[in-house]
Design a protein around this motif. Structure first.
Motif, PDB file in Angstrom:
ATOM      1  N   ASP A  83      -0.084   0.882  11.764  1.00 31.47           N
ATOM      2  CA  ASP A  83      -1.496   1.217  11.886  1.00 31.47           C
ATOM      3  C   ASP A  83      -2.344  -0.021  11.604  1.00 31.47           C
ATOM      4  N   TRP A  85      -5.497  -0.167  10.986  1.00 37.51           N
ATOM      5  CA  TRP A  85      -6.538   0.070   9.990  1.00 37.51           C
ATOM      6  C   TRP A  85      -5.997   0.006   8.575  1.00 37.51           C
ATOM      7  N   THR A  86      -4.845   0.562   8.342  1.00 34.20           N
ATOM      8  CA  THR A  86      -4.294   0.580   6.989  1.00 34.20           C
ATOM      9  C   THR A  86      -3.361  -0.581   6.716  1.00 34.20           C
ATOM     10  N   ASN A  87      -2.755  -1.150   7.753  1.00 42.65           N
ATOM     11  CA  ASN A  87      -1.806  -2.259   7.632  1.00 42.65           C
ATOM     12  C   ASN A  87      -0.642  -1.882   6.705  1.00 42.65           C
ATOM     13  N   ALA A  88      -0.163  -0.646   6.819  1.00 41.31           N
ATOM     14  CA  ALA A  88       0.895  -0.126   5.963  1.00 41.31           C
ATOM     15  C   ALA A  88       2.260  -0.625   6.423  1.00 41.31           C
ATOM     16  N   TYR A 108       1.632   4.867   3.506  1.00 43.97           N
ATOM     17  CA  TYR A 108       0.529   5.798   3.309  1.00 43.97           C
ATOM     18  C   TYR A 108       0.926   7.246   3.560  1.00 43.97           C
ATOM     19  N   SER A 110       2.131   8.512   6.389  1.00 43.35           N
ATOM     20  CA  SER A 110       1.975   8.917   7.786  1.00 43.35           C
ATOM     21  C   SER A 110       3.318   8.839   8.506  1.00 43.35           C
ATOM     22  N   ASP A 126      -0.800  12.647  10.017  1.00 45.18           N
ATOM     23  CA  ASP A 126      -1.430  12.005   8.871  1.00 45.18           C
ATOM     24  C   ASP A 126      -0.888  12.544   7.567  1.00 45.18           C
TER      25      ASP A 126
END
Length: 129
Positions: A83, A85-88, A108, A110, A126
């Motif tokens: 992702d 946005w989260t850079n997980a 996160y 997900s 999610d």
């Protein structure tokens, strides 16, 4: 060909598959430009043999590599599997029963589902917490 084990050594530049034969796969085959500044992130976290396409699916912290089981060459490298946005980081990995889809879990909570033949995104679940 059943896979009995995955073996890595200290330098993490190659890994070995233990099966009927002892096969070596080199990570160094990727272009140097791709690996600049990312050497620590290329350590294989999970490996699974795909019976449908007869190849190895290797999951690292940021991407998924697919190796041909007969030649040892890299067939595909999917780099857009996290992702933005989260850079997980990827923390878990599994194939479906038919070995057509990749399920990836991140830090996160997900779950991401991708097509294994072309890396196309299928579904995202999610974190419910």
């Amino acid at each position: 060909m059943p896979v009995n084990g995955l073996l890595t050594f200290g330098d993490e530049s190659s890994f070995f598959i233990l099966s009927k034969w002892f096969l070596q796969y080199d990570i160094e085959e990727l272009e140097e430009a791709f690996l600049v500044g990312r050497e620590d992130d290329t350590i294989p976290l999970y490996a699974e043999f795909n019976k449908h396409y007869n190849n190895f699916v290797i999951c690292t912290k940021w991407d998924v590599w697919i190796y041909n089981s007969q030649t040892g060459w890299i067939q595909k490298c999917f780099t857009e599997m996290i992702d933005k946005w989260t850079n997980a980081d990827m923390t878990s990995f599994a194939l479906d029963d038919w070995h057509w889809k990749i399920f990836i879990g991140d830090t996160y909570g997900s779950i991401w589902v991708f097509n294994i033949s072309n890396g196309v995104f299928i579904k995202h679940v999610d974190n419910i917490f």
